[in-house]
Motif scaffolding. Structure first.
Motif, PDB file in Angstrom:
ATOM      1  N   GLU A 143      51.383  65.628  44.095  1.00  8.07           N
ATOM      2  CA  GLU A 143      51.201  64.521  43.779  1.00  8.07           C
ATOM      3  C   GLU A 143      49.726  64.102  43.369  1.00  8.07           C
ATOM      4  N   GLU A 144      49.692  63.200  42.645  1.00  3.31           N
ATOM      5  CA  GLU A 144      48.178  62.818  41.804  1.00  3.31           C
ATOM      6  C   GLU A 144      47.133  62.581  42.959  1.00  3.31           C
ATOM      7  N   GLU A 145      47.616  61.571  43.926  1.00  4.38           N
ATOM      8  CA  GLU A 145      46.901  61.401  45.198  1.00  4.38           C
ATOM      9  C   GLU A 145      46.080  62.170  45.675  1.00  4.38           C
ATOM     10  N   TYR A 146      46.827  63.578  46.042  1.00  3.31           N
ATOM     11  CA  TYR A 146      46.337  64.648  46.492  1.00  3.31           C
ATOM     12  C   TYR A 146      45.382  65.618  45.907  1.00  3.31           C
ATOM     13  N   TYR A 147      45.864  65.442  44.481  1.00  4.74           N
ATOM     14  CA  TYR A 147      45.103  66.292  43.361  1.00  4.74           C
ATOM     15  C   TYR A 147      43.768  65.806  43.188  1.00  4.74           C
ATOM     16  N   HIS A 148      43.684  64.392  43.255  1.00  7.67           N
ATOM     17  CA  HIS A 148      42.186  63.884  42.949  1.00  7.67           C
ATOM     18  C   HIS A 148      41.532  63.757  44.317  1.00  7.67           C
ATOM     19  N   TYR A 149      42.238  63.609  45.295  1.00 13.08           N
ATOM     20  CA  TYR A 149      41.391  63.847  46.856  1.00 13.08           C
ATOM     21  C   TYR A 149      40.664  65.047  46.767  1.00 13.08           C
ATOM     22  N   LEU A 150      41.467  66.071  46.538  1.00  7.73           N
ATOM     23  CA  LEU A 150      41.041  67.610  46.551  1.00  7.73           C
ATOM     24  C   LEU A 150      39.882  67.662  45.459  1.00  7.73           C
ATOM     25  N   ARG A 151      40.014  67.239  44.368  1.00  6.10           N
ATOM     26  CA  ARG A 151      39.046  67.243  43.376  1.00  6.10           C
ATOM     27  C   ARG A 151      37.924  66.601  43.776  1.00  6.10           C
ATOM     28  N   TRP A 152      38.086  65.559  44.451  1.00  5.66           N
ATOM     29  CA  TRP A 152      36.948  64.751  44.843  1.00  5.66           C
ATOM     30  C   TRP A 152      36.241  65.472  46.030  1.00  5.66           C
ATOM     31  N   LYS A 153      36.917  66.142  46.712  1.00  2.00           N
ATOM     32  CA  LYS A 153      36.139  67.104  47.653  1.00  2.00           C
ATOM     33  C   LYS A 153      35.675  68.349  47.281  1.00  2.00           C
ATOM     34  N   ARG A 154      35.738  68.458  45.885  1.00  2.00           N
ATOM     35  CA  ARG A 154      35.104  69.742  45.116  1.00  2.00           C
ATOM     36  C   ARG A 154      35.916  71.116  45.318  1.00  2.00           C
ATOM     37  N   VAL A 155      37.115  70.753  45.692  1.00  2.00           N
ATOM     38  CA  VAL A 155      38.281  71.863  45.537  1.00  2.00           C
ATOM     39  C   VAL A 155      38.721  72.003  44.276  1.00  2.00           C
ATOM     40  N   GLU A 156      38.881  73.350  43.677  1.00  2.00           N
ATOM     41  CA  GLU A 156      39.474  73.504  42.512  1.00  2.00           C
ATOM     42  C   GLU A 156      40.759  73.479  42.681  1.00  2.00           C
ATOM     43  N   VAL A 157      41.738  72.957  41.763  1.00  2.00           N
ATOM     44  CA  VAL A 157      43.124  72.792  42.027  1.00  2.00           C
ATOM     45  C   VAL A 157      43.555  73.616  40.679  1.00  2.00           C
ATOM     46  N   PHE A 158      44.489  74.655  40.768  1.00  2.00           N
ATOM     47  CA  PHE A 158      45.183  74.962  40.061  1.00  2.00           C
ATOM     48  C   PHE A 158      46.658  74.524  40.278  1.00  2.00           C
ATOM     49  N   ASP A 159      47.095  73.460  39.761  1.00  2.96           N
ATOM     50  CA  ASP A 159      48.480  73.060  40.101  1.00  2.96           C
ATOM     51  C   ASP A 159      49.464  73.215  38.825  1.00  2.96           C
ATOM     52  N   GLY A 160      50.694  73.081  39.161  1.00  2.74           N
ATOM     53  CA  GLY A 160      51.764  73.102  38.273  1.00  2.74           C
ATOM     54  C   GLY A 160      51.972  74.709  37.766  1.00  2.74           C
ATOM     55  N   VAL A 161      51.542  75.334  38.704  1.00  5.82           N
ATOM     56  CA  VAL A 161      51.728  76.890  38.615  1.00  5.82           C
ATOM     57  C   VAL A 161      53.142  77.246  38.855  1.00  5.82           C
ATOM     58  N   ILE A 162      53.668  78.056  38.094  1.00  2.90           N
ATOM     59  CA  ILE A 162      55.061  78.443  38.303  1.00  2.90           C
ATOM     60  C   ILE A 162      54.988  80.144  38.342  1.00  2.90           C
ATOM     61  N   GLY A 163      55.803  80.795  39.084  1.00  4.13           N
ATOM     62  CA  GLY A 163      55.733  82.139  39.223  1.00  4.13           C
ATOM     63  C   GLY A 163      55.693  83.017  40.509  1.00  4.13           C
ATOM     64  N   SER A 164      55.477  84.324  40.285  1.00  4.89           N
ATOM     65  CA  SER A 164      55.442  84.855  41.620  1.00  4.89           C
ATOM     66  C   SER A 164      54.337  85.133  42.124  1.00  4.89           C
ATOM     67  N   VAL A 165      53.917  85.469  43.302  1.00  6.64           N
ATOM     68  CA  VAL A 165      52.680  85.326  43.998  1.00  6.64           C
ATOM     69  C   VAL A 165      51.919  86.429  43.471  1.00  6.64           C
ATOM     70  N   ALA A 166      52.677  87.792  43.505  1.00  6.18           N
ATOM     71  CA  ALA A 166      51.651  88.760  43.035  1.00  6.18           C
ATOM     72  C   ALA A 166      51.130  88.487  41.388  1.00  6.18           C
ATOM     73  N   ALA A 167      51.840  87.853  40.718  1.00  2.00           N
ATOM     74  CA  ALA A 167      51.496  87.803  39.164  1.00  2.00           C
ATOM     75  C   ALA A 167      50.259  86.894  39.293  1.00  2.00           C
ATOM     76  N   VAL A 168      50.202  85.803  40.149  1.00  4.63           N
ATOM     77  CA  VAL A 168      49.356  84.661  40.199  1.00  4.63           C
ATOM     78  C   VAL A 168      47.935  85.256  40.629  1.00  4.63           C
ATOM     79  N   ILE A 169      48.424  86.379  41.986  1.00  5.37           N
ATOM     80  CA  ILE A 169      46.961  87.022  42.579  1.00  5.37           C
ATOM     81  C   ILE A 169      46.354  87.960  41.248  1.00  5.37           C
ATOM     82  N   ASP A 170      47.021  88.434  40.404  1.00  3.24           N
ATOM     83  CA  ASP A 170      46.380  89.239  39.393  1.00  3.24           C
ATOM     84  C   ASP A 170      45.743  88.384  38.630  1.00  3.24           C
ATOM     85  N   ARG A 171      46.276  87.361  38.204  1.00  2.00           N
ATOM     86  CA  ARG A 171      45.341  86.435  37.477  1.00  2.00           C
ATOM     87  C   ARG A 171      44.208  85.788  38.015  1.00  2.00           C
TER      88      ARG A 171
END
Lengths: 377, 116
Positions: free
Chosen positions: B69-97
């Protein structure tokens, strides 16, 4: 996917997700693309829970491998644009020559939710406000007493918000979607009063307030004004849950009764103006609203609250009060309680062009009263 | 420089929604992409607020999640956490990337063939 079928789906005003037997997305219709922010080609072949991101699909998928899908219902989904959207999800299973096809029909409930929010906002504007310990105690009690069906007796001087309190309790109760009927039991011929309350059957059937409040709440103001015979009939309703319209037979009604009085109910009972049995039945849940003069900490809060309220409503930039105007307001005893304070602020905001409310913007009778000492903001 | 990354997961996939995730994987990746530490946590109940607290308490540098949700996305960004959101797929493939530094928000990566 048959192209003509997709054309039909695209023409529908509701969102549709077409799924294969493994609940992977075959396609989305145009309404669904617009709702989710995904193009159909992007998500073809993906598990539907990753595309629709519906709470229902994630927690308890409505499509089972065999058999009919479970009933749909209200849930929400999360769009690509990070927006939670309230939806009504209806799962459908179709059997074709090539096997089962699943459909998720998605209705966007955002407009309905916006309307509900607006209506709630209106209800909030009409609700009780106060910051004093006495009012906070009353406000804390509202959800507790709202959870029961027992009658309620509200005592308080004129303008303290007895009707608003009754309405707030009704809105917080399970009867909130049912009618809330107010009736003032002021001086009236007994026969008319009886027909107004309990209805009549002749010459033409006419429902009374009890019938109008069926399933909801009936709020009777100034209950002490009711003649003894009507009070006895209220007592019968409280005991048996039945009323008898004029010229008719007894009938059962499902109504929560709330009553209010401006005088101390025990005094009324002692003086014989309120039937003692009725008093004790009503006073099972008794709430006493304190007058404004006994909660001076609320005066400052309410002055600013209603200043902002009317400034917003009248689209004016009223920033506050001059010290002299504030001192005059604090010196006023507010015999009409919150209602009087509210009326004064409506007048002041109406008359004040902009900036601070000055003494000349207050009603004339406040300017003429002798200044009292002692109360400060 | 080592990076701490939290991934919201659902079995072997990225969890479809941040606020409904019941499990997270916490990775420490060395600058060269090697996995220094890997730990998974089961959450008592799904809660976006508590996940945000966990991310900040554990001093995460980045979060990988599905929808958020947008509110949490902006909160984390504001706290300087990089957010890779909207990611769809297997955990293994994501870790590879993640290891190769090629993961982007909104990426749809391959599934490992898990049942849909």
């Amino acid at each position: 996917m048959n192209v003509s079928l997709l054309d039909i789906l695209d023409a529908l005003p509701v969102g549709c997700v077409v799924l294969d037997p493994h609940r992977r997305v075959r396609t989305l219709n145009a309404a669904m693309e617009s709702l989710l922010g995904y193009a159909r080609d992007e998500v073809a072949g993906l598990p539907c829970r990753h595309v629709l991101r519906s709470r229902r699909c994630i927690q308890n998928c409505p499509h089972t491998s065999d058999g009919a899908p479970s009933p749909g219902g209200r849930t929400d989904c999360l769009s690509r644009h990070r927006r939670i959207i309230p939806i009504n999800l209806t799962p459908v299973r179709l059997t074709t020559d090539q096997g089962a096809v699943y459909l998720d029909i998605v209705e966007d409930l955002s407009p309905i939710h916006s309307l509900e929010a607006r209506l709630n906002q209106t209800a909030t504007e009409d609700s009780l406000v106060g910051r004093s310990p006495a009012m906070e105690r009353i406000l804390r009690l509202v959800p507790m007493v709202a959870g029961h069906s027992a009658p309620i007796l509200i005592a308080g001087e004129t303008g303290t918000g007895k009707g608003r309190l009754a309405h707030a309790i009704h809105k917080a109760s399970a009867r909130a979607r049912q009618p809330f009927i107010r009736f003032s039991c002021g001086p009236m011929a007994e026969e008319i009063l009886e027909a107004e309350l309990f209805g009549k059957t002749a010459p033409a059937p006419q429902p009374g307030r009890f019938q109008q409040a069926q399933g909801g709440t009936l709020y009777l103001a100034e209950i002490e004004s009711l003649p003894p015979s009507i009070q006895a009939r209220l007592l019968r309703f409280l005991d048996e849950g039945t009323i008898q319209p004029q010229g008719g037979h007894p009938m059962r009604v499902d109504v929560r009764l709330m009553a209010s009085t401006m005088t101390d109910p025990a005094t009324l009972a002692a003086a014989g103006r309120l039937c003692e049995n009725l008093f004790h039945r009503l006073a099972a849940l008794r709430l006493d609203l304190p007058p404004l003069r006994e909660r001076p900490e609320d005066v400052a809060f309410l002055l600013h609250y209603f200043r902002e309220h009317f400034a917003q409503r009248l689209k004016k930039n009223i920033s506050g009060f001059t010290p002299k105007a504030l001192s005059m307001l604090h010196a006023h005893p507010f015999p009409g309680n919150v209602r009087e304070l509210k009326n004064i602020m409506e007048f002041a905001v109406l008359v004040c062009p902009e900036g601070d409310v000055r003494p000349e913007h207050l009603p004339g009778y406040l300017l003429r009263q002798p200044q009292r000492r002692g109360r400060k903001e | 420089m080592e990076r701490r990354i939290l991934i919201t997961i659902d079995h072997d996939e990225i969890a479809p929604r941040f606020d409904l995730a019941m499990e997270v994987l916490i990775l420490r990746l060395a600058e060269g992409g090697e996995i220094v530490a890997r730990k998974s946590l089961l959450l008592a109940h799904p809660s976006a607020d508590e996940l945000c607290n966990l991310i900040l308490e554990r001093d995460m540098d980045a979060v990988v999640c599905g929808g958020i949700e947008e509110e949490y996305y902006h909160y984390l960004r504001w706290k300087r956490v990089e957010v890779f959101d909207g990611v769809i797929g297997s955990v293994a493939a994501v870790i590879d990337r993640l290891r190769t530094g090629t993961l982007n928000p909104g990426d749809i990566v391959e599934f490992s063939g898990a049942q849909a």
